[in-house]
Design an enzyme around this catalytic site. Structure first.
Site, mmCIF file in Angstrom:
data_model
loop_
_atom_site.group_PDB
_atom_site.id
_atom_site.type_symbol
_atom_site.label_atom_id
_atom_site.label_comp_id
_atom_site.label_asym_id
_atom_site.label_seq_id
_atom_site.Cartn_x
_atom_site.Cartn_y
_atom_site.Cartn_z
ATOM 1 N N LYS A 151 0.835 -1.188 0.000
ATOM 2 C CA LYS A 151 0.000 0.000 0.000
ATOM 3 C C LYS A 151 0.878 1.249 0.000
ATOM 4 O O LYS A 151 2.065 1.115 0.333
ATOM 5 C CB LYS A 151 -0.957 -0.025 1.177
ATOM 6 C CG LYS A 151 -0.248 -0.248 2.524
ATOM 7 C CD LYS A 151 -0.123 0.947 3.343
ATOM 8 C CE LYS A 151 1.274 1.446 3.464
ATOM 9 N NZ LYS A 151 1.509 2.312 4.595
ATOM 10 N N HIS A 181 -1.046 -4.816 6.073
ATOM 11 C CA HIS A 181 -0.523 -5.666 7.147
ATOM 12 C C HIS A 181 -1.355 -5.600 8.414
ATOM 13 O O HIS A 181 -1.273 -6.495 9.249
ATOM 14 C CB HIS A 181 0.960 -5.364 7.425
ATOM 15 C CG HIS A 181 1.216 -4.181 8.293
ATOM 16 N ND1 HIS A 181 1.215 -2.901 7.830
ATOM 17 C CD2 HIS A 181 1.481 -4.080 9.620
ATOM 18 C CE1 HIS A 181 1.473 -2.068 8.829
ATOM 19 N NE2 HIS A 181 1.648 -2.759 9.922
ATOM 20 N N LYS A 185 -2.486 -8.732 11.489
ATOM 21 C CA LYS A 185 -2.244 -8.678 12.932
ATOM 22 C C LYS A 185 -3.195 -9.659 13.611
ATOM 23 O O LYS A 185 -4.390 -9.676 13.314
ATOM 24 C CB LYS A 185 -2.479 -7.256 13.466
ATOM 25 C CG LYS A 185 -1.388 -6.262 13.058
ATOM 26 C CD LYS A 185 -1.684 -4.888 13.640
ATOM 27 C CE LYS A 185 -0.732 -3.827 13.136
ATOM 28 N NZ LYS A 185 0.578 -3.822 13.770
ATOM 29 N N GLU A 219 0.941 7.289 16.917
ATOM 30 C CA GLU A 219 2.291 6.714 16.907
ATOM 31 C C GLU A 219 3.268 7.725 17.493
ATOM 32 O O GLU A 219 3.119 8.925 17.272
ATOM 33 C CB GLU A 219 2.736 6.393 15.475
ATOM 34 C CG GLU A 219 1.905 5.336 14.792
ATOM 35 C CD GLU A 219 2.438 5.018 13.406
ATOM 36 O OE1 GLU A 219 3.096 3.980 13.275
ATOM 37 O OE2 GLU A 219 2.229 5.803 12.475
ATOM 38 N N ASP A 238 -1.308 6.991 3.911
ATOM 39 C CA ASP A 238 -0.413 6.013 4.532
ATOM 40 C C ASP A 238 -1.177 5.091 5.480
ATOM 41 O O ASP A 238 -0.892 3.898 5.565
ATOM 42 C CB ASP A 238 0.693 6.761 5.295
ATOM 43 C CG ASP A 238 1.754 5.826 5.860
ATOM 44 O OD1 ASP A 238 2.076 4.821 5.191
ATOM 45 O OD2 ASP A 238 2.276 6.109 6.956
ATOM 46 N N HIS A 243 -5.034 0.976 6.323
ATOM 47 C CA HIS A 243 -5.208 0.189 7.546
ATOM 48 C C HIS A 243 -6.497 0.491 8.317
ATOM 49 O O HIS A 243 -7.214 -0.414 8.714
ATOM 50 C CB HIS A 243 -4.030 0.445 8.488
ATOM 51 C CG HIS A 243 -2.692 0.246 7.858
ATOM 52 N ND1 HIS A 243 -2.436 -0.746 6.960
ATOM 53 C CD2 HIS A 243 -1.521 0.917 8.014
ATOM 54 C CE1 HIS A 243 -1.160 -0.689 6.591
ATOM 55 N NE2 HIS A 243 -0.591 0.312 7.207
HETATM 56 C C1 BG6 Z 1 2.795 1.358 7.889
HETATM 57 C C2 BG6 Z 1 2.911 2.833 7.681
HETATM 58 O O1 BG6 Z 1 2.013 0.786 6.884
HETATM 59 O O2 BG6 Z 1 2.238 1.098 9.153
HETATM 60 C C3 BG6 Z 1 3.764 3.436 8.768
HETATM 61 O O3 BG6 Z 1 3.476 3.109 6.411
HETATM 62 C C4 BG6 Z 1 3.232 3.040 10.130
HETATM 63 O O4 BG6 Z 1 3.809 4.854 8.630
HETATM 64 C C5 BG6 Z 1 3.050 1.548 10.222
HETATM 65 O O5 BG6 Z 1 4.158 3.471 11.099
HETATM 66 C C6 BG6 Z 1 2.378 1.125 11.506
HETATM 67 O O6 BG6 Z 1 2.350 -0.260 11.565
HETATM 68 P P1 BG6 Z 1 2.525 -1.040 12.934
HETATM 69 O O7 BG6 Z 1 2.375 -2.477 12.568
HETATM 70 O O8 BG6 Z 1 3.866 -0.702 13.476
HETATM 71 O O9 BG6 Z 1 1.414 -0.549 13.792
#
Ligand code: BG6
Length: 487
Positions: A151, A181, A185, A219, A238, A243
């Protein structure tokens, strides 16, 4: 080493063509993930060909892979496992062209036998995807292959439609795995288990009982070395259009007729079809102060590093229930939660000052950390005289079951699924195009970015967006930790 149950890995050996092999995602997740899958015995033979713009030789790539494992692998890298893995790595710079890539794949296949399959993993920005797809086509690497697309898939509706069209000129839809992804999870899949394997909550999973839903993924991370990617992408593309909306679909979908790819995709796509277009007035965009001074960032950048929005699903289950989504970089805490606020009861029988409703509605909260956590909060009586009410909670943490060690990292799970040809946790062209379609007004007329302090919860209007409700985060009461007494 734990024995791998039959059926979880692919039947055939795999040649992985990892494009973007020196990039951030490959370093953080893909190389450590492939290392774990190979060394734990999930894949019956695997050779990995790194491809990127960097002019490296094989040894240079091995060094890069080793330092990625040292920095990012959560498991110990023994020297025997590393030697085996390193011997299975090869590298072709993109500039070497299709013939060189083909030659590397031929070499890998010669060592694995004729039964092997190819997995092309495109960890590249949307602007580079089509060039790579064309190179794979020219190299004659389409047969016996699957292609994993990272993505964001396109940057708006027109580019996603074009990308799908061009992709289909080279690969069949059954070969294409659009990865998100978050769906890999463990706790995301647990939403499906929780909703559909139990009779308790599904009857109240609707507008009659649920007041609103929050999907909140702050984050603490910044950009790392991704300024180039992030400047073109921003928080909406992003994180949200990928997500957060995918998680929303798991939360909101109807029960699928079977736990299989087509019925699950169909139910998710129905949610996306029922989504109302996102109104720019329901969106707060933010940028952390200092972002414009970072290396690789335009000093006048309008890219958002934070976004919060309200959206609606116009169907019988969810009409009138707002979904609030929020995510951003360099915020106060790193969390990934879904929080469902239930409607409040008529509370006339409780005397003034009893505390009923004083700490918000009852909540069901899912924590999407790698090992799932869940909490159900409710009012209960404080022990002692009178009727004083306190907010209490039932909490579950996968960690307490002793099974948390079995959890596969999201990318590991999805790479294995793609190798096996299982599309259940992948997104579809139709779903993605619809998500871009509901995003059109926002992408065309985004509200201005507002500055927020690093380490905060975003710009101030984020509170007006959710009023009269309040964001669950930061939590008033932290998750219970059984290793600490008194919480
Ligand atoms: C990614 C984004 O797909 O997901 C990032 O590009 C983000 O910017 C990340 O930090 C977060 O994933 P996770 O699994 O660490 O929560």
């Amino acid at each position: 080493m734990a024995k791998i149950p039959p059926g979880v890995g692919p039947r055939f050996p795999q040649v992985v063509v990892l494009v973007g092999a020196t990039g951030d995602l490959a370093r953080r997740k893909l190389l450590p993930g492939l290392f774990h899958l190979c060394s734990a015995g999930f894949i019956p033979g695997c050779r990995i060909i790194g491809v990127s713009l960097d002019e490296l030789d094989v040894d240079g790539f091995r060094d890069a892979a080793r330092s990625a494992l040292d920095e990012f692998s959560s498991r110990k890298t023994t020297s025997a496992d590393w030697d085996t893995f390193a011997a299975n790595l090869d590298y072709v710079p993109l500039s070497a062209g299709a013939a060189a890539l083909r030659a590397a794949v031929d070499r890998a296949e010669a060592s694995l036998g004729t039964e092997c399959r190819r997995l092309h993993y495109l960890s590249v920005p949307p602007s580079a995807a089509l060039t790579v797809v064309r190179t794979l086509g020219e190299a004659g690497l389409v047969e016996r292959s699957r292609i994993v697309m990272e993505k964001p898939f396109g940057t708006d509706l027109a580019s996603a439609v074009k990308l799908n069209g061009k992709l289909h000129e080279v690969f069949q839809e059954e070969q294409i795995f659009r990865i998100d992804h978050f769906l890999g999870k463990e706790p995301a899949q647990n939403i499906l288990a929780f909703r559909f394997a139990n009779g308790l909550f599904e009857p109240i999973w609707n507008r009659n009982f649920i007041d609103h839903v929050q999907i909140d993924v702050p984050e603490t991370l910044g950009l790392g070395k991704r300024a180039g990617f992030y400047e073109q992408t921003g928080a909406y593309r992003d994180m949200v259009v990928t997500h957060l909306f995918q998680i929303l679909a798991f939360m909101a979908m109807e029960p699928p007729t079977a736990l299989e790819p087509a019925p699950i995709s169909e139910e998710k796509n129905k949610v996306f079809r029922s989504m109302e277009p996102i109104r720019p007035a329901d969106v707060v965009r933010g940028q952390y102060s200092g972002y414009r001074a970072e290396e690789g960032v335009d000093p006048d950048s309008d890219t958002e590093t934070f976004i919060a929005l309200k959206c609606h699903i116009d169907n019988w289950r969810w009409a009138g229930v707002p979904f609030y989504l929020r995510t951003g970089k360099r915020m106060a805490e790193g969390q990934r939660i879904i929080s469902i606020a239930f409607r409040e009861p008529p509370k006339s029988m409780f005397p003034p000052g009893s505390g009923v409703g004083a700490q918000g509605p009852d909540h069901l909260t899912f924590d999407l950390a790698d090992a799932s956590k869940m909490s159900l909060s409710f009012y209960g009586k404080r022990p002692g005289p009178g009727m004083r009410l306190d907010k209490l909670s039932l909490q579950f943490a996968m960690r307490d079951t002793g099974m948390a060690g079995e959890v596969l990292e999201a990318y590991e799970r999805l790479i294995l699924d793609a190798m096996r040809g299982d599309r259940t946790l992948f997104t579809t062209a139709e779903g993605i195009e619809r998500l871009w379609e509901v995003s059109t007004a926002l992408l065309e007329s985004p509200p201005p970015v507002r500055l927020y302090e690093q380490g905060s919860w975003g710009p101030k209007p984020v509170h007006q967006l959710i009023a009269p409700h309040a964001w669950r985060l930061p939590f008033e009461r932290a998750w219970r930790d059984p290793n600490k007494s008194g919480n």
